[in-house]
Design an enzyme around this catalytic site. Structure first.
Site, PDB file in Angstrom:
ATOM      1  N   GLU B  89     -18.467 -23.342  74.798  1.00  0.00           N
ATOM      2  CA  GLU B  89     -18.928 -21.955  74.929  1.00  0.00           C
ATOM      3  C   GLU B  89     -19.454 -21.375  73.615  1.00  0.00           C
ATOM      4  O   GLU B  89     -20.469 -20.693  73.590  1.00  0.00           O
ATOM      5  CB  GLU B  89     -17.809 -21.056  75.461  1.00  0.00           C
ATOM      6  CG  GLU B  89     -17.543 -21.192  76.955  1.00  0.00           C
ATOM      7  CD  GLU B  89     -16.613 -22.338  77.299  1.00  0.00           C
ATOM      8  OE1 GLU B  89     -16.133 -23.025  76.358  1.00  0.00           O
ATOM      9  OE2 GLU B  89     -16.354 -22.564  78.489  1.00  0.00           O
ATOM     10  N   HIS B 158      -6.613 -17.592  82.725  1.00  0.00           N
ATOM     11  CA  HIS B 158      -7.877 -17.564  83.463  1.00  0.00           C
ATOM     12  C   HIS B 158      -8.118 -16.236  84.177  1.00  0.00           C
ATOM     13  O   HIS B 158      -8.951 -16.163  85.063  1.00  0.00           O
ATOM     14  CB  HIS B 158      -7.906 -18.680  84.524  1.00  0.00           C
ATOM     15  CG  HIS B 158      -8.182 -20.036  83.962  1.00  0.00           C
ATOM     16  ND1 HIS B 158      -7.505 -20.560  82.893  1.00  0.00           N
ATOM     17  CD2 HIS B 158      -9.079 -20.996  84.334  1.00  0.00           C
ATOM     18  CE1 HIS B 158      -7.958 -21.774  82.636  1.00  0.00           C
ATOM     19  NE2 HIS B 158      -8.905 -22.062  83.478  1.00  0.00           N
TER      20      HIS B 158
END
Lengths: 369, 355
Positions: B89, B158
């Site tokens: 990322e 998450h």
């Protein structure tokens, strides 16, 4: 691993990278221009240090003295259309890329005439007209940007304009960035996506006060890190502008032609501290003197003089002109007004909304148009 | 102090609520599509319009998107514009920012905004500050998008509601659509925007269907939608919790409490005018924000409403947030943690003195 610094042993750190120069036909005028460019950077940095002591410059200030051959030689090896991005020791890159020194100095003075209107400071030199994409302050953060610039030139050339990729991006970093994840992600992406970017590690042996082998594995052969990503690595002698140019020209031409990334271990040395507040207690004066004997400016000067291509008078007047130019740029910076308070809410967003007043180009670019 | 006349009884003839299922189409047949399809349509239309726009992220191309938002796009646009990245990322977000500086218009998909935390430096330190640091020389026209928020039993790492962290940063814009119609209109506006946009989708809403016209439209940032017109309390929310607010409003109507529900749609910029105008009519305000309460967008709304509508409020603003704990895995605990209709009803009863 010895406790002594890698860089303390000049013979093993610097000397093995010295190579014979292939190009014997570099015009004398070009060599003199490079000498002048390096002298300008050095004089500029000396005046920066003074201005910092005088509290004209605030914040962090990292000077480039000792490394001048790297920026000048690398910029000479590419074309004006090629993007360049670097870290926070960026004054040399800005001047080598063609930014008028007054805009660079005014930026550090925090004045509206600065390249970024005084909003960026020493670590954030930007020059859109000269394809300089910053000056970035977080170690390694500019390396994914460098991959992205290369991605974008290739995308423009090939996807939008349906031609062949014909630009190469130079992405400078210090040896401290070798240990940042961002660099490794950037190298993996560049290798994977065939991006024409050259990661140039200005390896001056120290990340702040940490000698390279104290923070980096394979410190004696950092190009092995690039090999892990399928990227060609080249070691270069960064204290000689002609050698830098010669080796970089080959590499840049190759990257441009093949649209592949490359990695350079550019051995160099910073004469001064990491920043203005660094007393350099982690190394000896003897070590510094060893490297100063390899000075890139003294070296080219000697070369030109020994072949009678540079007279004493010429060299002296060159120095005088540069000192005068930098004196003038300091005066210009000092005379430039501080940014108006209305600048606070300007350039935050392109769009005007709420308290934000949109954006506009700095006077540096407006004056050039 | 001057006497403030309550505007509670003023007529509301000009107000019209836009349902979450989209504006009712003027002609049949209505076209109902899922939230994920709306986002894809917006991206595809903009990519057809502008060659500088491209999409990159994990699994966006060959896999057709982890949540099928980009399904079929590789086929139409090819691998040069629909780009699979490694799980990297920080690298690919930074790469896209570099590309935006040079003039391209990247759309970066984070499979989950939770994964954007490892890209915090590029998305917070580079994208929103580039224009300022460069004195107006380099903007960053980029869209970061992906799933945000808890609700799928994904556990603590998450389930981030990143609006709580990222909305604090000047230089970025943030859209949090609650329905397909808005998702498409806001995404098209985001791609055309010259500033960096953080576009927060909810995985729990991706299959939610609504009317989306085939004709071209965009929704400007900073324009809230009134989802339900009411007179006793203003409920301000955005994204998925708007659904909970409407559920609560329905239940409260049976108790005789009339709720106005405002869907902010974007929180940077926030449509303060619409919020303040509503509070000045209802004299009460509840904010529903799925991020944690401390230093959140919800606290900003409460502060602004308290400041600008102080004399209009009959009760201090009450906020409904996720509980101040990491997101738990167990279904019942997760449901309890999130803002829900029960908590919103409680808050409304409090501010309307019906508790």
């Amino acid at each position: 691993m010895s406790s002594a610094s890698q860089a303390s042993d000049l013979a093993s750190f610097l000397a093995p990278t010295a190579r014979p120069v292939k190009r014997k036909d570099i015009p004398v005028a070009t060599l003199k221009q490079w000498l002048r460019d390096m002298m300008l950077i050095r004089e500029f940095e000396i005046r920066c240090m003074q201005a910092y002591q005088d509290k004209k410059i605030g914040g962090f200030c990292h000077v480039y003295i000792g490394q001048e051959a790297v920026a000048v030689g690398c910029v000479a090896a590419i074309e004006p259309k090629d993007p360049l991005v670097t870290a926070y020791r960026d004054h040399g890159h800005a001047l080598a890329r063609g930014m008028a020194p007054k805009y660079c100095m005014a930026e550090m003075f925090g004045r509206i005439g600065g390249c970024a209107k005084g909003k960026g400071g020493s670590m954030h030199m930007f020059d859109r007209a000269n394809n300089l994409f910053g000056g970035h302050g977080i170690v390694g953060a500019q390396t994914p940007l460098g991959a992205g610039l290369a991605f974008a030139t290739k995308y423009e050339d090939e996807v939008i304009n349906r031609g062949k990729s014909n630009r190469v991006t130079l992405c400078f970093l210090g040896d401290g960035a070798l240990n940042q994840g961002a660099l490794h992600e950037a190298m993996n992406l560049a290798g994977l996506m065939d991006l024409p970017v050259i990661f140039i590690v200005e390896n001056n042996g120290y990340s702040m006060g940490t000698a390279i082998e104290r923070g980096t594995t394979r410190a004696d052969r950092i190009i092995s890190k690039a090999a892990g990503y399928g990227i060609e690595g080249v070691e270069m002698y960064g204290m000689d502008v002609v050698q830098v140019y010669d080796a970089m020209k080959d590499l840049a031409d190759r990257c441009r032609a093949t649209s592949r990334p490359a990695f350079v271990d550019m051995r160099t040395y910073r004469y001064k501290g990491h920043s203005m507040s660094d007393p350099r207690k982690y190394r000896t004066r003897e070590e510094e003197e060893q490297y100063e004997a390899h000075d890139p400016i003294g070296r080219l000067e000697k070369q030109l003089r020994s072949t009678n291509q540079l007279t004493d008078a010429e060299f002296e007047s060159m120095g005088d002109a540069i000192r005068e130019e930098v004196r003038e740029c300091v005066a210009w910076a000092d005379a430039s007004p501080v940014p108006g308070i209305e600048e606070l809410y300007h350039d935050v967003y392109v769009e005007r909304w709420g308290p934000y007043t949109g954006t506009s180009l700095p006077s540096m670019l407006r004056e050039m148009q | 102090m001057t006497t403030i006349i309550s505007q509670r009884d003023l007529p509301m003839t000009t107000l019209e609520a836009v349902p979450l299922t989209g504006p009712v189409p003027p002609s049949s047949p209505a076209r109902e599509i899922e939230f994920r399809d709306a986002v894809r349509e917006a991206m595809s239309e903009e990519m057809r319009r502008d060659a500088r726009v491209f999409l990159l992220g994990e699994e966006v191309a060959q896999y057709n998107g982890a949540y099928k938002v980009s399904r079929g796009m590789l086929e139409e646009f090819g691998p040069r514009r629909i780009i699979d990245t490694p799980i990297s990322e920080s690298g690919f977000a930074g790469l896209a920012i570099g590309a935006a500086m040079l003039g391209l218009r990247p759309i970066v998909e984070f499979m989950s905004w939770s994964f954007s935390l490892v890209a915090a430096d590029p998305i917070l330190n580079n994208a929103p500050k580039m224009l300022y640091m460069s004195g107006g020389q380099f903007g960053c026209p980029i869209v970061f998008r992906g799933n945000d928020g808890a609700g799928g039993q994904l556990g603590s790492t998450h389930s981030w509601c990143v609006e709580g962290l990222y909305s604090n940063v000047p230089g970025l814009k943030m859209a949090i659509p609650s329905n397909p119609y808005d998702a498409k209109g806001l995404m098209k506006a985001a791609i055309r925007d010259d500033d960096p946009v953080f576009f927060l989708e909810s995985e729990r809403l991706l299959a939610f269907k609504g009317h989306v016209p085939e004709t071209e439209y965009t929704i400007p940032f900073g324009k809230a939608a009134i989802r339900r017109v009411g007179s006793d309390v203003t409920i301000v929310s955005w994204g998925r919790p708007v659904h909970f607010a409407l559920e609560a409003a329905e239940a409260l109507a049976k108790e005789g409490i009339s709720c106005e529900v405002i869907d902010g749609r974007t929180i940077r910029p926030m449509d303060w005018e619409t919020v303040f105008a509503s509070v000045r009519r209802t004299n009460a305000c509840v904010v529903v924000d799925q991020s944690w309460s401390f230093g959140s967008p919800g606290s900003e709304v409460a502060a602004q409403v308290s400041l600008h509508c102080f004399d209009d409020l009959d009760h201090p603003v009450v906020r409904v947030h996720s509980d101040d704990v990491p997101a738990p895995y167990a279904f019942n605990l997760e449901q309890e943690m999130l803002p829900n209709a029960r908590k919103i009803c409680q808050a409304v009863r409090t501010v309307t003195y019906n508790a």
